[in-house]
Design a protein around this motif. Structure first.
Motif, PDB file in Angstrom:
ATOM      1  N   GLU A   1      36.747 -23.022  19.655  1.00 36.75           N
ATOM      2  CA  GLU A   1      35.673 -23.190  20.620  1.00 36.75           C
ATOM      3  C   GLU A   1      34.381 -23.783  19.752  1.00 36.75           C
ATOM      4  OE1 GLU A   1      33.575 -21.137  24.316  1.00 36.75           O
ATOM      5  OE2 GLU A   1      33.167 -20.106  22.402  1.00 36.75           O
ATOM      6  N   LEU A   2      34.288 -25.128  19.898  1.00 43.03           N
ATOM      7  CA  LEU A   2      33.361 -25.773  18.904  1.00 43.03           C
ATOM      8  C   LEU A   2      31.830 -25.671  19.515  1.00 43.03           C
ATOM      9  CD1 LEU A   2      33.514 -27.558  16.260  1.00 43.03           C
ATOM     10  CD2 LEU A   2      33.226 -29.426  17.754  1.00 43.03           C
ATOM     11  N   ASP A   3      31.073 -24.916  18.730  1.00 42.90           N
ATOM     12  CA  ASP A   3      29.736 -24.869  19.128  1.00 42.90           C
ATOM     13  C   ASP A   3      28.930 -26.131  18.576  1.00 42.90           C
ATOM     14  OD1 ASP A   3      26.671 -24.334  19.029  1.00 42.90           O
ATOM     15  OD2 ASP A   3      27.483 -22.059  19.870  1.00 42.90           O
ATOM     16  N   CYS A   4      28.699 -26.933  19.180  1.00 46.00           N
ATOM     17  CA  CYS A   4      28.189 -28.197  18.649  1.00 46.00           C
ATOM     18  C   CYS A   4      26.814 -28.104  18.000  1.00 46.00           C
ATOM     19  CB  CYS A   4      28.061 -29.408  19.905  1.00 46.00           C
ATOM     20  SG  CYS A   4      29.915 -29.681  20.523  1.00 46.00           S
ATOM     21  N   GLY A   5      25.982 -27.353  18.810  1.00 48.12           N
ATOM     22  CA  GLY A   5      24.791 -26.902  17.920  1.00 48.12           C
ATOM     23  C   GLY A   5      24.538 -26.368  16.694  1.00 48.12           C
ATOM     24  N   TRP A   6      25.610 -25.688  16.508  1.00 43.61           N
ATOM     25  CA  TRP A   6      25.791 -24.930  14.975  1.00 43.61           C
ATOM     26  C   TRP A   6      26.492 -25.987  14.112  1.00 43.61           C
ATOM     27  CZ3 TRP A   6      22.460 -21.621  13.872  1.00 43.61           C
ATOM     28  CH2 TRP A   6      21.983 -20.780  14.799  1.00 43.61           C
ATOM     29  N   VAL A   7      27.430 -26.638  14.716  1.00 42.06           N
ATOM     30  CA  VAL A   7      28.048 -28.011  13.668  1.00 42.06           C
ATOM     31  C   VAL A   7      26.997 -28.738  13.302  1.00 42.06           C
ATOM     32  CG1 VAL A   7      29.640 -29.836  13.703  1.00 42.06           C
ATOM     33  CG2 VAL A   7      30.138 -27.863  14.983  1.00 42.06           C
TER      34      VAL A   7
ATOM     35  N   PRO B   1      39.820 -26.798  22.927  1.00 41.47           N
ATOM     36  CA  PRO B   1      39.858 -26.706  24.456  1.00 41.47           C
ATOM     37  C   PRO B   1      38.388 -26.188  24.990  1.00 41.47           C
ATOM     38  CG  PRO B   1      40.939 -24.904  23.777  1.00 41.47           C
ATOM     39  CD  PRO B   1      40.391 -25.700  22.415  1.00 41.47           C
ATOM     40  N   LEU B   2      37.544 -25.699  24.222  1.00 38.04           N
ATOM     41  CA  LEU B   2      36.494 -25.123  24.569  1.00 38.04           C
ATOM     42  C   LEU B   2      35.264 -25.467  23.677  1.00 38.04           C
ATOM     43  CD1 LEU B   2      37.762 -21.449  24.651  1.00 38.04           C
ATOM     44  CD2 LEU B   2      37.729 -23.057  26.517  1.00 38.04           C
ATOM     45  N   MET B   3      33.947 -25.712  24.531  1.00 42.85           N
ATOM     46  CA  MET B   3      32.922 -26.212  23.769  1.00 42.85           C
ATOM     47  C   MET B   3      31.476 -25.453  24.208  1.00 42.85           C
ATOM     48  SD  MET B   3      31.690 -29.954  24.687  1.00 42.85           S
ATOM     49  CE  MET B   3      30.069 -29.720  24.156  1.00 42.85           C
ATOM     50  N   HIS B   4      30.733 -25.224  23.261  1.00 39.55           N
ATOM     51  CA  HIS B   4      29.361 -24.952  23.691  1.00 39.55           C
ATOM     52  C   HIS B   4      28.495 -26.222  23.415  1.00 39.55           C
ATOM     53  CE1 HIS B   4      29.633 -20.253  23.204  1.00 39.55           C
ATOM     54  NE2 HIS B   4      30.205 -20.620  24.205  1.00 39.55           N
ATOM     55  N   ALA B   5      27.605 -26.634  24.522  1.00 38.13           N
ATOM     56  CA  ALA B   5      26.757 -27.719  24.415  1.00 38.13           C
ATOM     57  C   ALA B   5      25.530 -27.121  24.089  1.00 38.13           C
ATOM     58  CB  ALA B   5      26.726 -28.304  25.614  1.00 38.13           C
TER      59      ALA B   5
END
Length: 295
Positions: A200-206, A225-229
């Motif tokens: 689950e890719l947390d894009c903000g933290w990336v 398959p999962l992400m946090h916007a």
């Protein structure tokens, strides 16, 4: 208001509360194609939920959200009933301080498909301390990355046996350089079994970790398959001020395009505090209005 990372660390390491991630039974819908489901991490509106559980969930539904992913203080059955009443579902849940085995039971009760760790290195640290062993703070070194990947594989196998899919959620420290042109996160991707461990890719933290979320989607089709916007205002490493989507430092148009191509299934809006500019639910509406046209 503490960041979600601080909240999870306090819960996972201190063990001061039993926090249950929620979901709801029913069909799991993909969330990549335009017009498909858009979800929200319920932690973003946790105070509103605690003040008025049913009203908050119904407001989220009215805004347009159809899926949630959350950590709340309640029972699985209560959450299931509240979600059913509001017309919401949740395809994934975070187990963290609840514990993995109780998390599996909750997932079955709630009908969740994915069981996710929010801060796996901290969970590993807590387990070591409980055994009376030395448990220093995670260093996010190459050795730590390899140990974490091995542990994630074991969780993935246990989840598979229970009919679930395990996924790893990141924060910014996973993008620490571990040598050889690799980050901690790169090692996790390389050393975990593709079938047992997804992400689950947390894009903000990336972005806070100095990397481009779109690059990770492009390089790892089928693994995320999962992400946090999530978005942040400009700030230092010790003070990540949350921002509504479109009002911070990230442009989600190329990120969503890469995620779609990569095979994203579920997207959850999430925002860190403080909510000084508007209420949590008003921020949830701004986030939805920004992201909806991109999906």
């Amino acid at each position: 208001m503490m960041t979600r990372r601080q909240f999870l660390a306090r819960s996972a390491i201190g063990g001061t509360a039993a926090w249950l991630a929620l979901g709801a039974p029913g069909e799991i819908f993909a969330a990549t194609t335009k017009g498909k489901a858009l979800g929200i991490q319920l932690y973003m509106v946790l105070k509103a939920y605690q003040d008025d559980p049913t009203g908050t969930l119904k407001t989220l539904k009215t805004i347009g959200y159809t899926e949630i992913e959350a950590i709340v203080t309640s029972t699985a059955k209560t959450l299931r009933d509240q979600l059913n009443e509001a017309g919401l579902r949740c395809p994934s849940m975070h187990f963290d301080s609840l514990g993995f085995e109780p998390g599996i039971d909750a997932a079955h009760t709630l009908g969740a498909q994915y069981i996710v760790s929010s801060m796996l290195p901290s969970i590993m640290q807590k387990e070591q301390a409980a055994k009376g062993k030395s448990a220093p703070e995670p260093a996010y070194s190459l050795d730590d990355a390899k140990r974490t990947a091995e542990y994630a594989n074991r969780l993935g196998e246990r989840a598979r046996q229970a009919g679930l899919q395990y996924a790893y959620h990141n924060h910014h420290l996973e993008f620490t350089d571990v040598g050889g042109g690799q980050t901690f996160y790169d090692v996790l991707l390389k050393e975990t079994d593709h079938k047992l461990v997804q992400f689950e890719l947390d894009c903000g933290w990336v972005h806070a970790g100095g990397k481009n979320p779109a690059d990770y989607f492009k390089a790892n089709p089928g693994r995320i398959p999962l992400m946090h916007a999530k978005d942040f205002l400009p700030g230092g490493a010790e003070n990540y001020p949350g921002a509504e989507l479109g009002r911070g430092t990230l442009d989600y148009k190329p990120i969503m395009a890469a995620a779609d191509t990569s095979g994203l299934k579920h997207c959850f809006v999430e925002q860190e505090g403080p909510f000084a500019r508007m209420s949590q639910l008003d921020a949830a509406r701004v986030d939805y209005d920004y992201l909806r046209p991109l999906r």
